[in-house]
Design a protein around this motif. Structure first.
Motif, mmCIF file in Angstrom:
data_model
loop_
_atom_site.group_PDB
_atom_site.id
_atom_site.type_symbol
_atom_site.label_atom_id
_atom_site.label_comp_id
_atom_site.label_asym_id
_atom_site.label_seq_id
_atom_site.Cartn_x
_atom_site.Cartn_y
_atom_site.Cartn_z
ATOM 1 N N VAL A 1 29.877 -15.679 -0.659
ATOM 2 C CA VAL A 1 31.165 -15.016 -0.855
ATOM 3 C C VAL A 1 31.011 -13.899 -1.881
ATOM 4 N N VAL A 2 31.485 -12.722 -1.525
ATOM 5 C CA VAL A 2 31.496 -11.574 -2.429
ATOM 6 C C VAL A 2 32.940 -11.123 -2.604
ATOM 7 N N GLU A 3 33.363 -10.984 -3.852
ATOM 8 C CA GLU A 3 34.700 -10.481 -4.145
ATOM 9 C C GLU A 3 34.597 -9.171 -4.910
ATOM 10 N N VAL A 4 35.357 -8.181 -4.470
ATOM 11 C CA VAL A 4 35.474 -6.909 -5.178
ATOM 12 C C VAL A 4 36.898 -6.842 -5.709
ATOM 13 N N ALA A 5 37.041 -6.896 -7.037
ATOM 14 C CA ALA A 5 38.358 -6.976 -7.667
ATOM 15 C C ALA A 5 38.618 -5.721 -8.500
ATOM 16 N N ASP A 6 39.866 -5.290 -8.517
ATOM 17 C CA ASP A 6 40.218 -4.132 -9.350
ATOM 18 C C ASP A 6 41.549 -4.376 -10.039
ATOM 19 N N ALA B 1 38.619 0.662 -4.502
ATOM 20 C CA ALA B 1 39.049 0.036 -5.752
ATOM 21 C C ALA B 1 39.183 1.069 -6.867
ATOM 22 N N VAL B 2 38.210 1.969 -6.968
ATOM 23 C CA VAL B 2 38.256 3.011 -8.005
ATOM 24 C C VAL B 2 39.448 3.929 -7.770
ATOM 25 N N ASP B 3 39.688 4.295 -6.505
ATOM 26 C CA ASP B 3 40.852 5.135 -6.191
ATOM 27 C C ASP B 3 42.151 4.441 -6.576
ATOM 28 N N ALA B 4 42.235 3.133 -6.287
ATOM 29 C CA ALA B 4 43.456 2.385 -6.603
ATOM 30 C C ALA B 4 43.704 2.327 -8.109
ATOM 31 N N MET B 5 42.636 2.417 -8.906
ATOM 32 C CA MET B 5 42.772 2.371 -10.365
ATOM 33 C C MET B 5 42.912 3.759 -10.972
ATOM 34 N N THR C 1 39.123 -1.867 -14.685
ATOM 35 C CA THR C 1 38.037 -2.838 -14.638
ATOM 36 C C THR C 1 37.740 -3.189 -13.186
ATOM 37 N N LEU C 2 36.479 -3.048 -12.827
ATOM 38 C CA LEU C 2 36.003 -3.390 -11.490
ATOM 39 C C LEU C 2 35.189 -4.675 -11.593
ATOM 40 N N GLY C 3 35.626 -5.705 -10.907
ATOM 41 C CA GLY C 3 34.912 -6.975 -10.944
ATOM 42 C C GLY C 3 34.145 -7.209 -9.654
ATOM 43 N N LEU C 4 32.891 -7.616 -9.769
ATOM 44 C CA LEU C 4 32.038 -7.904 -8.620
ATOM 45 C C LEU C 4 31.540 -9.338 -8.780
ATOM 46 N N HIS C 5 31.985 -10.207 -7.894
ATOM 47 C CA HIS C 5 31.682 -11.631 -7.998
ATOM 48 C C HIS C 5 30.933 -12.075 -6.744
ATOM 49 N N ALA C 6 29.908 -12.881 -6.930
ATOM 50 C CA ALA C 6 29.141 -13.405 -5.789
ATOM 51 C C ALA C 6 28.818 -14.874 -6.051
ATOM 52 N N ARG C 7 29.063 -15.708 -5.029
ATOM 53 C CA ARG C 7 28.833 -17.144 -5.171
ATOM 54 C C ARG C 7 28.653 -17.742 -3.776
ATOM 55 N N VAL C 8 28.255 -18.997 -3.742
ATOM 56 C CA VAL C 8 28.123 -19.732 -2.489
ATOM 57 C C VAL C 8 29.274 -20.718 -2.374
ATOM 58 N N GLU C 9 29.939 -20.699 -1.231
ATOM 59 C CA GLU C 9 30.989 -21.672 -0.936
ATOM 60 C C GLU C 9 30.691 -22.279 0.434
ATOM 61 N N GLY C 10 30.357 -23.571 0.457
ATOM 62 C CA GLY C 10 30.027 -24.206 1.733
ATOM 63 C C GLY C 10 28.852 -23.512 2.378
ATOM 64 N N GLY C 11 29.032 -23.063 3.595
ATOM 65 C CA GLY C 11 27.948 -22.387 4.305
ATOM 66 C C GLY C 11 28.038 -20.890 4.244
ATOM 67 N N CYS C 12 28.774 -20.364 3.265
ATOM 68 C CA CYS C 12 28.982 -18.918 3.181
ATOM 69 C C CYS C 12 28.575 -18.379 1.810
#
Length: 505
Positions: A423-428, A401-405, A410-421
């Motif tokens: 979920v981690v998102e790494v956004a750039d 992500a850092v290389d792509a930018m 801005t680097l976004g790090l999101h973590a949440r629960v969805e159903g039985g999982c």
């Protein structure tokens, strides 16, 4: 064959072999040993041996794949430039060489090269050059594909070798990733330890002199002061202990207070007015406060009181630096231990977000110009799995992500629960991944980076860690300015029967 580009020497032109000898040579090769007489006749008719001198290049990493090569005599060296360093991946020999076998390399793997990109419609994934005088057969892509269709025996030998090569490359990439991770760990730790370590060294060096001054001024103050003056001084010191540095303050007002205290200390005969003024003003206190607490100290004893107060403030400032640096060093060591998961069982319960935060600590130097936004849902459950392996995933995704930018964005790090999982998102906010390449980014050896800047295995290894080791999923979506890599991990852990699949897949 002609030169493909300046500085690249291609194999010399074809030689005119005896067709009977060539036919028997082909029959002796493991890849062609199962062919029928008719198949051998066809293969002989489309085979044209060529001689390469030592160092001549058959193809370069990143070039369009055009030929499949079979080694008849001599040797080939396979290299790849990784992060500016040329690494030898393997060597092929037409004849067995003692001590050169490794990684259970199949014997047939020595005798051909170039098949992978022809099958995957990609470019060559390494550079191959002759080692000594070498004879090869170069089959154009169309002939190679016809060979697979006509000669099933070729595929029976080629496919197991292809599988071994992919596995061997993954092992090499994993080992390289481990070394790179250790390098990242060492560089990050050295960078982060520099400030607290320097503070400890500086404070330790200055503390000896400060203690000597504290002793000397204490003696002078004790000789100059009476009982009431000493009691007033003790009350002043106690009041200073309760005073905390202001969270916010006007820098101009603080500078004025410092000048006022220093000028007054000079007027009354103090020996170290600048140290005194700095110590008092740093606590957000002014001259009126100081004079009010020293009103019971006589004029004759006042210089000694101020000198001793300056020594007290200096000593306390140095010890405060040591107190602040010590826990910071302990925090860094703890983050390093947690990142590497030293002295822990391979499979364990762990916090995903702690692993992400430890990864960010290790990459802090690379994130200097990046705005990091953490968005963790409260009360996230702990998972069971292999945290050190997932830390490699987080490192890879954040690093990409850092290389792509281009090192800033801005680097976004999101973590949440969805159903039985979980979920981690790494956004750039980088340039994005082209739509036509997005479906291929998890393929082995596929990379969108410039030649020499990637192996094409980082995302593939991350994909395997998530999907095979943790029964989760790794997916990507991208538009310019918003690329998101999404990891789904089952809440029940690796032993859970459920698999966290990509929604809609």
């Amino acid at each position: 064959m002609t030169d493909a580009e300046p500085g690249t020497r291609q194999p010399a032109g074809p030689i005119s072999p005896d067709l009977t000898d060539l036919r028997e040579t082909l029959r002796s090769l493991e890849i062609f040993a199962r062919l029928t007489e008719d198949q051998l006749d066809w293969l002989t008719s489309v085979s044209h041996p060529a001689v390469c001198e030592d160092g001549e290049v058959l193809f370069r990493d990143g070039d369009e794949a055009t030929h499949f090569y079979v080694l008849l005599d001599g040797g080939l060296v396979v290299t790849k430039v990784v992060d500016g360093r040329e690494e030898v991946l393997t060597r092929h020999y037409a004849h067995e060489v003692t001590g050169e076998q490794h990684d259970n390399k199949p014997s047939a793997a020595h005798r051909f090269t170039g098949e992978l990109p022809l099958l995957t419609e990609g470019g060559y994934v390494a550079t191959v050059a002759a080692s000594g005088t070498t004879t090869v057969l170069a089959y154009p892509k169309a002939v190679f594909l016809e060979m697979l269709a006509r000669c099933q025996g070729v595929a029976a030998v080629l496919l197991p070798v292809l599988a071994w090569r992919i596995k061997s490359s993954e092992v090499q990439a994993r080992n390289r990733a481990t070394v790179e991770a250790l390098g990242t760990l060492a560089a990050g730790l050295a960078h982060e330890l520099n400030n607290p370590a320097a503070a400890v060294a500086r404070a330790a060096e200055d503390l000896g002199t400060a203690v000597d001054l504290l002793t000397a001024t204490a003696q002078a103050w004790g000789a100059a002061a009476g009982d009431e003056e000493r009691a007033a001084f003790d009350r002043l010191v106690a009041a200073l202990e309760k005073a905390a540095p202001p969270a916010d303050g006007d820098a101009i007002d603080q500078a004025d207070d410092l000048d006022d205290i220093e000028d007054w200390a000079v007027d009354v005969g103090a020996n170290r007015p600048e140290v005194l003024a700095s110590g008092v003003s740093d606590l957000g206190l002014d001259l009126d406060w100081l004079r009010a607490h020293l009103v019971q100290v006589g004029e004759d004893a006042l210089p000694a009181a101020l000198d001793h107060l300056a020594a007290v403030l200096e000593t306390r400032a140095l010890t405060a630096e040591l107190r602040a640096a010590g826990p910071r060093i302990s925090q860094l060591v703890a983050a390093t231990r947690d990142y590497a998961n030293l002295d822990r069982a391979p499979e364990q319960q762990f916090s995903v977000t702690e692993g992400i935060d430890n990864t960010l600590t290790m990459l802090r130097a690379k994130l200097a110009r990046v705005k990091v936004v953490r968005d963790y849902a409260p009360g996230l459950p702990r998972l069971t799995g292999y945290p050190s392996e997932l830390n490699q995933v987080w490192t890879n995704l954040v690093d990409n992500a850092v290389d792509a930018m281009g090192g800033e964005g801005t680097l976004g790090l999101h973590a949440r629960v969805e159903g039985g999982c979980l979920v981690v998102e790494v956004a750039d906010t980088g340039h994005g991944i082209p739509e036509e390449t997005l479906p291929r980014i998890f393929e082995p050896f596929y990379t969108t980076k410039d030649v020499g800047k990637g192996t094409g295995l980082g995302l593939h290894l991350s994909y395997r860690i998530v999907t095979q080791r943790h029964r989760g999923s790794l997916s990507a979506r991208s538009v310019p300015g918003d690329t998101r890599m999404t990891v789904r991990l089952p809440l029940g852990g690796t032993a859970d029967g459920a698999v966290c699949a990509v929604p809609g897949a």
